[in-house]
Design a protein around this motif. Structure first.
Motif, mmCIF file in Angstrom:
data_model
loop_
_atom_site.group_PDB
_atom_site.id
_atom_site.type_symbol
_atom_site.label_atom_id
_atom_site.label_comp_id
_atom_site.label_asym_id
_atom_site.label_seq_id
_atom_site.Cartn_x
_atom_site.Cartn_y
_atom_site.Cartn_z
ATOM 1 N N UNK A 1 0.837 -1.206 0.000
ATOM 2 C CA UNK A 1 0.000 0.000 0.000
ATOM 3 C C UNK A 1 0.870 1.253 0.000
ATOM 4 N N UNK A 2 1.991 1.188 0.719
ATOM 5 C CA UNK A 2 2.914 2.325 0.743
ATOM 6 C C UNK A 2 3.520 2.560 -0.642
ATOM 7 N N UNK A 3 3.836 1.490 -1.356
ATOM 8 C CA UNK A 3 4.394 1.624 -2.714
ATOM 9 C C UNK A 3 3.361 2.261 -3.645
ATOM 10 N N UNK A 4 2.105 1.884 -3.522
ATOM 11 C CA UNK A 4 1.052 2.505 -4.332
ATOM 12 C C UNK A 4 0.994 4.008 -4.049
ATOM 13 N N UNK A 5 1.148 4.393 -2.785
ATOM 14 C CA UNK A 5 1.145 5.813 -2.416
ATOM 15 C C UNK A 5 2.323 6.545 -3.053
ATOM 16 N N UNK A 6 3.495 5.920 -3.021
ATOM 17 C CA UNK A 6 4.684 6.514 -3.651
ATOM 18 C C UNK A 6 4.452 6.681 -5.150
ATOM 19 N N UNK A 7 3.880 5.672 -5.788
ATOM 20 C CA UNK A 7 3.613 5.746 -7.225
ATOM 21 C C UNK A 7 2.664 6.894 -7.543
ATOM 22 N N UNK A 8 1.615 7.050 -6.735
ATOM 23 C CA UNK A 8 0.662 8.138 -6.968
ATOM 24 C C UNK A 8 1.336 9.505 -6.834
ATOM 25 N N UNK A 9 2.230 9.639 -5.848
ATOM 26 C CA UNK A 9 2.937 10.919 -5.663
ATOM 27 C C UNK A 9 3.808 11.246 -6.871
ATOM 28 N N UNK A 10 4.278 10.201 -7.548
ATOM 29 C CA UNK A 10 5.128 10.391 -8.723
ATOM 30 C C UNK A 10 4.302 10.429 -10.018
#
Length: 345
Positions: free
Chosen positions: A256-265
């Motif tokens: 879930x944290x990786x999905x958040x990082x992807x969205x920020x990018x």
């Protein structure tokens, strides 16, 4: 001197237990003619009762019997989603079996102090259930071993305890093969807590699938099963000169944290980046897109461990290591919307 003191205060069930080399709960079962005690153990207890001239009173017998299913549950896990499912399974099974639970929580993912664990034991519990990663912490196991109580471990390995889990290596292998079959050749993997055997097993399964593929490349980042560590690991993998097209995190919180990082990018999941997790906790379905993940039946694992623990508590003896003290439940690869073939370069 010891015998004089014993005569002054009266012989207790604890004295008999020490004399016979068993737990006080086992002495209680012998006194109450419980059929679950082995004949050799029963005779050893009866010999100690005769040698010490122990005279149980009815009030004490009633009190001990009422505590037969008093179970200590010790937990300290950085994944809130995992612990929610774990405790749900424990509470449901305990309710069905009229067992009383005494909870002890460690802080910040660390084990409770030995003094706190000893206090839990002194409260009169007849068995201990350990959530991961506590079953693999030497200090915790040392304190519990000295107490001579039945112990059950979920999601870990402990040769002197009941253990219930899944085949973590095979589960990680299956997920990695799934990503490779989708066409991904640049794979990222986020490792869990290095002190847990499950982390090493999942890494082993990932690496085995990558080796078999031959053409796949692997990048590995360290996490600890917490959401915060997933943020750091996700940034590290996506900052690589040739970032992965798919990231497999060792649990759903980190995924879930990786999905958040992807969205920020401003990366689309899964069009620009495929993300998968492990556990199939509530975290897997409360974000967008829902995660493709390995379903580890956490509720069932907790319930099964509690069942085996209660059986051993009622038997009055700690069974030898082997199949009767170990269970491996089935995992399932659950496909959702976080995975897709890699975008064309």
């Amino acid at each position: 001197m010891a015998q004089t003191a014993r005569r002054t205060r009266g012989v207790t069930i604890i004295d008999v237990a020490k004399q016979a080399g068993v737990s006080p709960m086992t002495v209680s079962r012998v006194i109450n003619a419980d059929s679950g005690v082995r004949d050799q153990t029963r005779e050893r207890v009866n010999e100690a009762i005769r040698a010490l001239n122990y005279k149980p009173n009815m009030m004490a017998r009633s009190l001990v019997t009422s505590r037969e299913l008093r179970i200590g549950v010790i937990y300290s896990n950085p994944s809130a989603a995992f612990m929610s499912d774990f405790l749900g399974g424990v509470f449901e099974e305990a309710s069905a079996r009229a067992a009383q639970l005494i909870l002890l929580k460690g802080k910040d993912g660390k084990a409770p102090t030995p003094e706190a664990i000893e206090g839990l034991i002194a409260s009169g519990v007849g068995g201990i259930l350990l959530a991961p990663p506590l079953g693999e912490m030497p200090l915790v196991r040392q304190v519990l071993r000295a107490a001579n109580l039945p112990v059950a471990v979920v999601g870990g390995t402990a040769p002197d305890a009941i253990s219930v889990g899944i085949d973590n290596r095979r589960a990680a292998y299956d997920m990695t093969r799934h990503l490779i079959e989708l066409g991904h050749r640049r794979l990222g993997f986020i490792l869990g807590n290095p002190d847990q055997s499950a982390s090493a097993e999942r890494l082993s399964g990932f690496q085995e699938a990558v080796r078999e593929a031959g053409t796949a490349e692997a990048q590995i980042a360290q996490g600890d099963f917490s959401y915060a560590s997933g943020l750091v690991a996700g940034e590290q993998l996506l900052d690589a000169p040739t970032p992965p097209t798919a990231i497999f995190a060792s649990n759903d919180d980190m995924a879930a944290a990786v999905v958040s990082v992807a969205h920020r990018r401003h990366l689309d999941v899964p069009a620009d980046l495929t993300v998968t997790g492990f556990d199939d906790t509530t975290a897997a379905v409360t974000l967008w897109p829902p995660l493709t993940t390995i379903r580890q039946p956490v509720l069932e694992l907790a319930a099964e461990a509690l069942q085996l623990l209660i059986r051993e508590m009622r038997a009055g003896t700690i069974a030898p290591a082997g199949e009767e003290r170990s269970r491996v439940l089935q995992h399932v690869l659950v496909e959702r919307q976080s995975t897709a073939p890699p975008a064309r370069s």
